[in-house]
Design a protein around this motif. Structure first.
Motif, short mmCIF file in Angstrom:
data_model
loop_
_atom_site.label_atom_id
_atom_site.label_comp_id
_atom_site.label_asym_id
_atom_site.label_seq_id
_atom_site.Cartn_x
_atom_site.Cartn_y
_atom_site.Cartn_z
N GLU A 1 0.97 -1.25 0.13
CA GLU A 1 0.05 -0.11 0.06
C GLU A 1 0.82 1.31 0.05
O GLU A 1 1.72 1.46 0.78
CB GLU A 1 -0.81 -0.02 1.12
CG GLU A 1 -1.99 1.13 1.22
CD GLU A 1 -3.19 0.88 2.12
OE1 GLU A 1 -3.61 1.90 2.54
OE2 GLU A 1 -3.32 -0.36 2.59
N SER A 2 0.59 2.21 -1.02
CA SER A 2 1.52 3.32 -0.92
C SER A 2 0.50 4.61 -1.32
O SER A 2 -0.45 4.55 -2.33
CB SER A 2 2.33 3.33 -2.18
OG SER A 2 3.17 4.53 -2.26
N GLU A 3 0.43 5.69 -0.48
CA GLU A 3 -0.34 6.66 -0.60
C GLU A 3 -1.86 6.33 -0.62
O GLU A 3 -2.61 6.74 -1.61
CB GLU A 3 0.14 7.52 -1.66
CG GLU A 3 1.45 8.19 -1.63
CD GLU A 3 1.92 8.98 -2.69
OE1 GLU A 3 1.12 9.19 -3.83
OE2 GLU A 3 3.09 9.72 -2.64
N GLY A 4 -2.30 5.39 0.08
CA GLY A 4 -3.66 5.01 0.17
C GLY A 4 -4.17 4.11 -1.01
O GLY A 4 -5.32 3.76 -0.91
N ARG B 1 3.58 -1.63 -12.62
CA ARG B 1 3.00 -1.56 -11.19
C ARG B 1 1.51 -1.29 -11.60
O ARG B 1 0.86 -0.28 -12.29
CB ARG B 1 3.46 -0.10 -10.44
CG ARG B 1 2.73 0.09 -9.14
CD ARG B 1 3.37 1.09 -8.47
NE ARG B 1 3.30 2.48 -8.78
CZ ARG B 1 3.28 3.73 -8.28
NH1 ARG B 1 3.87 3.55 -7.02
NH2 ARG B 1 2.85 4.72 -8.65
N VAL B 2 0.72 -2.30 -11.02
CA VAL B 2 -0.90 -2.19 -11.25
C VAL B 2 -1.42 -2.13 -9.70
O VAL B 2 -1.47 -2.76 -8.77
CB VAL B 2 -1.26 -3.64 -11.59
CG1 VAL B 2 -2.76 -3.76 -12.17
CG2 VAL B 2 -0.67 -3.74 -13.10
N ALA B 3 -2.51 -1.00 -9.94
CA ALA B 3 -3.62 -0.72 -8.54
C ALA B 3 -4.54 -1.91 -8.53
O ALA B 3 -5.16 -2.19 -9.50
CB ALA B 3 -3.98 0.59 -8.81
N VAL B 4 -4.54 -2.34 -7.49
CA VAL B 4 -5.65 -3.35 -7.26
C VAL B 4 -6.50 -2.97 -5.86
O VAL B 4 -6.05 -1.98 -5.11
CB VAL B 4 -5.09 -4.71 -6.90
CG1 VAL B 4 -4.38 -5.27 -8.09
CG2 VAL B 4 -3.88 -4.73 -5.70
N THR B 5 -7.66 -3.88 -5.84
CA THR B 5 -8.38 -3.80 -4.60
C THR B 5 -8.06 -4.94 -3.57
O THR B 5 -8.21 -6.13 -4.05
CB THR B 5 -9.68 -3.44 -5.00
OG1 THR B 5 -10.15 -2.42 -5.61
CG2 THR B 5 -10.65 -3.30 -3.51
N GLY C 1 7.98 0.57 -2.24
CA GLY C 1 7.89 1.16 -0.96
C GLY C 1 6.55 1.04 -0.41
O GLY C 1 5.69 0.29 -1.18
N GLY C 2 6.31 1.67 0.86
CA GLY C 2 5.11 1.58 1.51
C GLY C 2 4.56 2.70 1.77
O GLY C 2 5.09 3.75 1.82
#
Length: 375
Positions: free
Chosen positions: A316-319, A338-342, A374-375
């Motif tokens: 998780e990065s920046e929410g 880098r892929v955003a996921v739920t 990063g986190g």
């Protein structure tokens, strides 16, 4: 802006890798192309990075609750006196372990002496009153004595016998032997013994203090069988069933997770709090649990199967939660996007993952993701 972010992440990774492999710095180059992250084969091997794919995992549906460690009523004893008196002897301290029947406290009182005197007096009268009753009964049956005399003798005997039995019971409750009193032995002390085996958790008296019948002298708790006493809100009550698994922690004492099962579900709701009590039995009674410890618990009410990745693969990065998806591989390089996921629940080392365009044939970096984004 994306390229700047990736360049910073790249610099961090190069610094970490360079520190651990100074003698081979020429082989630890990393490039950022477009929206991808490029990792060399040497970097991949040196840092023990691992690839993995989506897995179908079973995740429980949980009801969050809280409560405390407790013991059954039969494992908790509040020790009181049947009659008031002054503490003459109390050899125990909080924390001492006692056995059932062990001496706890000795009380002294003039009332104990008076009770024994009353008992002895009634005892000595009983034979005479019984003889008088039997004599008047015989005379009444032979129509020699009046009914009044007979009934009076009967009343006197029955009253004395009832008083005798009552005083005898009271003496036994004080642990004073009625037989010794009948032999003329009268004492001013009464002993109180442990009703159960366990540890002293409260000590409310000291030498010379006065104890009234309503006062708690001490408390004994047997920790051999502790259980969970949980509070569940009304909205979740219908989900709770007997034998469901419980995972709980003692947040103030340990990060370890312990296991239990639902044993009983309450049958009435607290009108003020709109909650119900759930009783849980521990699967292994270990961990030095103490009654009164606060617990956070999760009750497993159902299960569902869904796609998941190892928890370490989701950062998780920046929410926003991200994974690194493999988009290309050559003999010398790996390319990741880098892929955003739920992300959903995390259980048993895996995290539920949902995202657009993900399928079971995709491969993801499952170890070392934190160092890259990063986190």
């Amino acid at each position: 802006m994306k390229n700047i972010s990736y360049s910073i992440a790249t610099f961090v990774l190069l610094t970490l890798i360079g520190c651990g492999n100074k003698n081979n710095s020429e082989s630890t180059s990393e490039e950022v192309k477009g929206s991808g992250i490029i990792i060399t084969q040497d970097q991949f091997d040196t840092n023990d990075l691992i690839l993995g794919s989506l897995e179908q995992r079973t995740f429980p549906k949980m009801v969050e609750t809280s409560g405390m460690i407790d013991v059954p009523p039969e494992n908790r004893a509040s020790v009181t006196a049947f009659m008031g008196g002054f503490v003459k002897k109390t050899p125990l301290l909080v924390g001492d372990r006692v056995k059932k029947g062990q001496l706890l406290v000795v009380l002294e009182s003039q009332e104990f002496v008076q009770m024994q005197q009353d008992y002895l007096e009634v005892f000595n009268q009983l034979d005479f009153l019984r003889t008088e009753f039997e004599r008047n009964k015989t005379l009444f049956e032979e129509k020699i004595a009046s009914q009044k005399n007979y009934l009076q003798a009967k009343s006197n005997y029955e009253t004395a016998k009832a008083r005798y039995q009552g005083l005898r019971e009271q003496l036994q409750m004080l642990n004073i032997s009625p037989n010794k009193v009948e032999q003329g032995t009268i004492v001013s002390e009464a002993a109180i013994y442990a009703p159960i085996e366990g540890s002293i958790t409260k000590m409310n008296v000291s030498m010379g203090s006065y104890v009234s019948p309503a006062m708690e002298i001490l408390e004994i708790i047997d920790n051999d069988h502790v259980h969970l006493e949980l509070t569940v809100f009304e909205k979740d009550i219908l989900k709770i069933k007997k034998e469901q698994k419980i995972h709980f922690k003692i947040p103030e004492a340990s990060d370890e997770t312990f296991n239990a099962r639902v044993y009983l579900v309450g049958t009435s709701i607290d009108d003020a709090k709109r909650t119900i009590k759930v009783h849980g039995h521990l699967e292994k009674e270990e961990g030095n649990f103490l009654p009164g410890m606060f617990v956070n618990a999760l009750i497993m009410t159902d299960t569902t199967k869904t796609w998941a990745l190892p928890a370490e693969a989701v950062i998780e990065s920046e929410g926003t939660a991200y994974v690194l998806k493999l988009i290309g591989k050559t003999d010398s390089n790996y390319s990741f996007e880098r892929v955003a996921v739920t992300q959903g629940n995390t259980y048993d080392g895996f995290t539920e993952v949902r995202g657009t365009g993900l399928n079971e044939t995709d491969q993801f970096l499952t170890k070392g993701v934190f160092d890259l984004i990063g986190g």
